[in-house]
Design a protein around this motif. Structure first.
Motif, mmCIF file in Angstrom:
data_model
loop_
_atom_site.group_PDB
_atom_site.id
_atom_site.type_symbol
_atom_site.label_atom_id
_atom_site.label_comp_id
_atom_site.label_asym_id
_atom_site.label_seq_id
_atom_site.Cartn_x
_atom_site.Cartn_y
_atom_site.Cartn_z
ATOM 1 N N VAL A 282 0.872 -1.194 -0.166
ATOM 2 C CA VAL A 282 0.130 0.001 0.046
ATOM 3 C C VAL A 282 0.916 1.131 -0.012
ATOM 4 N N ALA A 283 1.989 1.247 0.713
ATOM 5 C CA ALA A 283 2.885 2.458 0.966
ATOM 6 C C ALA A 283 3.529 2.574 -0.614
ATOM 7 N N ALA A 284 3.819 1.528 -1.448
ATOM 8 C CA ALA A 284 4.372 1.764 -2.450
ATOM 9 C C ALA A 284 3.480 2.373 -3.898
ATOM 10 N N ARG A 285 2.189 2.226 -3.338
ATOM 11 C CA ARG A 285 1.295 2.983 -4.170
ATOM 12 C C ARG A 285 1.084 4.290 -4.385
ATOM 13 N N THR A 286 0.734 4.981 -5.476
ATOM 14 C CA THR A 286 0.212 6.246 -5.355
ATOM 15 C C THR A 286 -1.467 6.242 -4.884
ATOM 16 N N ARG B 67 -3.557 8.192 6.561
ATOM 17 C CA ARG B 67 -2.077 8.806 6.857
ATOM 18 C C ARG B 67 -1.656 8.187 8.445
ATOM 19 N N ASP B 68 -2.495 8.114 9.262
ATOM 20 C CA ASP B 68 -1.992 7.267 10.487
ATOM 21 C C ASP B 68 -1.624 5.814 10.425
ATOM 22 N N LEU B 69 -2.334 4.936 9.671
ATOM 23 C CA LEU B 69 -2.206 3.649 9.390
ATOM 24 C C LEU B 69 -0.722 3.677 8.901
ATOM 25 N N LEU B 70 -0.177 4.340 7.817
ATOM 26 C CA LEU B 70 1.258 4.222 7.372
ATOM 27 C C LEU B 70 2.028 4.982 8.442
ATOM 28 N N ALA B 71 1.972 6.045 8.923
ATOM 29 C CA ALA B 71 2.823 6.379 9.831
ATOM 30 C C ALA B 71 3.179 5.552 10.995
ATOM 31 N N ASP B 72 2.083 5.132 11.467
ATOM 32 C CA ASP B 72 2.169 4.086 12.819
ATOM 33 C C ASP B 72 3.256 3.092 12.436
ATOM 34 N N ARG B 73 3.405 2.598 11.190
ATOM 35 C CA ARG B 73 4.447 1.794 10.878
ATOM 36 C C ARG B 73 5.460 2.159 10.370
ATOM 37 N N GLY B 74 5.663 3.408 10.259
ATOM 38 C CA GLY B 74 6.972 3.933 9.887
ATOM 39 C C GLY B 74 7.175 3.901 8.091
ATOM 40 N N LEU B 75 5.915 4.001 7.634
ATOM 41 C CA LEU B 75 5.778 3.773 6.256
ATOM 42 C C LEU B 75 5.405 5.428 5.522
ATOM 43 N N PRO B 76 5.976 5.671 4.350
ATOM 44 C CA PRO B 76 5.623 6.915 3.809
ATOM 45 C C PRO B 76 4.281 7.205 3.082
#
Length: 328
Positions: A223-227, A242-251
């Protein structure tokens, strides 16, 4: 003089003045005469002078009592008016419809469950619910201003001022670019697909280039690799993403534009502009290519919903019961 006066002592003094007898006043309030006498004595100590004098001819107010007792009558009348007004207000609150605000992200089945739950509360009926759909900030303001009794929202806000209760969770899916077809491995909306192996190969064939299995889920790293296509940060979906990715350290790789609705997210994904994260219930197009989103350990990623209400509301106990009925 003690400025703290007991309403009980005031009422007993009023009864003695009206009946002219300590014993008659005690019978009126169904208390013992010593209990009533002690309460009046404490009142007199608070006021700093005696209210009554007793003689063989009965009980009558002192000069001080004759001055103060009309004031006691006025004070008790005002106190009774306060109690009556509060009771009337509580009864009116109990009679009016329950006002529930919902985020656009909340699925229709939750709204239907809210209606059934309110109808099932004691003393309620079919016309007992008023619904309002609005963005998160508007819902919170309406709750602050007593325009709503309870709100149902995604759990993306700090609601420490309110009582709140988780009412359910829903799987999140990734809407992929392009539309599905006969050859696509589309997962029908409403079904949970198994997680594909990381590097699958054809069974029994390790001498030639393998044919990869079509993905049946999207890991959070994928998911983090997708636009990602986003909507305005008002309903809670963009905050959740935003929180889902940020909590896992993903952009977060966000598309430079912005969709106005969940349906537009699907349309744009179908056009190939990017991918979108949606609660499963918000996918409406039959040709959308959707994949369940799973975490690094393979567990399904879900979005949480909660109900929030003011714990000081006159119908707080009813709202707490309602939140319990909404939970699944």
């Amino acid at each position: 003089m003690n400025d703290r006066l007991s309403p009980e002592g005031l009422r007993y003094a009023q009864a003695v003045a009206r009946t002219g007898s300590f014993s008659a006043a005690a019978r009126e309030y169904d208390v013992t005469q010593p209990a009533l006498s002690n309460a009046i004595r404490r009142l007199e100590e608070s006021l700093g002078a005696r209210l009554f004098e007793r003689s063989t001819h009965g009980t009558r107010p002192t000069v001080f009592g004759a001055t103060i007792l009309p004031r006691i009558e006025d004070a008790l009348a005002a106190l009774d008016a306060v109690i009556a007004e509060a009771r009337s207000w509580r009864e009116a609150e109990a009679r009016r419809p329950v006002r529930i605000g919902v985020s656009p992200l909340i699925s229709a089945d939750v709204v239907a469950r809210a209606h059934r739950a309110v109808v099932g509360l004691p003393g309620r009926g079919q016309d007992c619910l008023v619904l309002r759909e609005a963005d998160l900030s508007e819902l919170c303001s309406a709750l602050d201003d007593d325009e709503l009794d309870l709100i149902v929202v995604p759990a993306v806000l700090e609601l420490t001022r309110y009582r709140h209760h988780v009412i359910g969770r829903e799987p999140v899916v990734l809407v992929e670019p392009g539309t599905g077809g006969a050859a696509d491995s589309q997962v029908p909306v409403g079904e949970q697909a198994p997680v594909a192996p990381a590097s699958p190969t054809q069974a029994g064939d390790d001498s030639t280039a393998s044919t990869p299995m079509r993905a049946v889920s999207a890991r959070i790293g994928d998911v983090a690799a997708r636009t990602l296509l986003l909507v305005p940060d008002t309903c809670g979906l963009t905050t959740f993403t935003r929180d889902l990715l940020a909590d896992r350290g993903l952009p977060l790789r966000a598309y430079s534009g912005e969709a106005a609705s969940y349906r537009v997210l699907e349309d744009w994904a179908g056009m190939g502009l990017g991918s979108a994260l949606l609660p499963r219930s918000k996918v409406t197009r039959a040709d959308s290519r959707v994949l369940p989103v799973v975490d690094a350990d393979g567990a399904a990623v879900t979005i949480t919903y909660e109900a929030a209400w003011d714990g000081t509301s006159p119908i707080a106990s009813e709202l707490e019961a309602l939140a319990g009925l909404l939970a699944v």
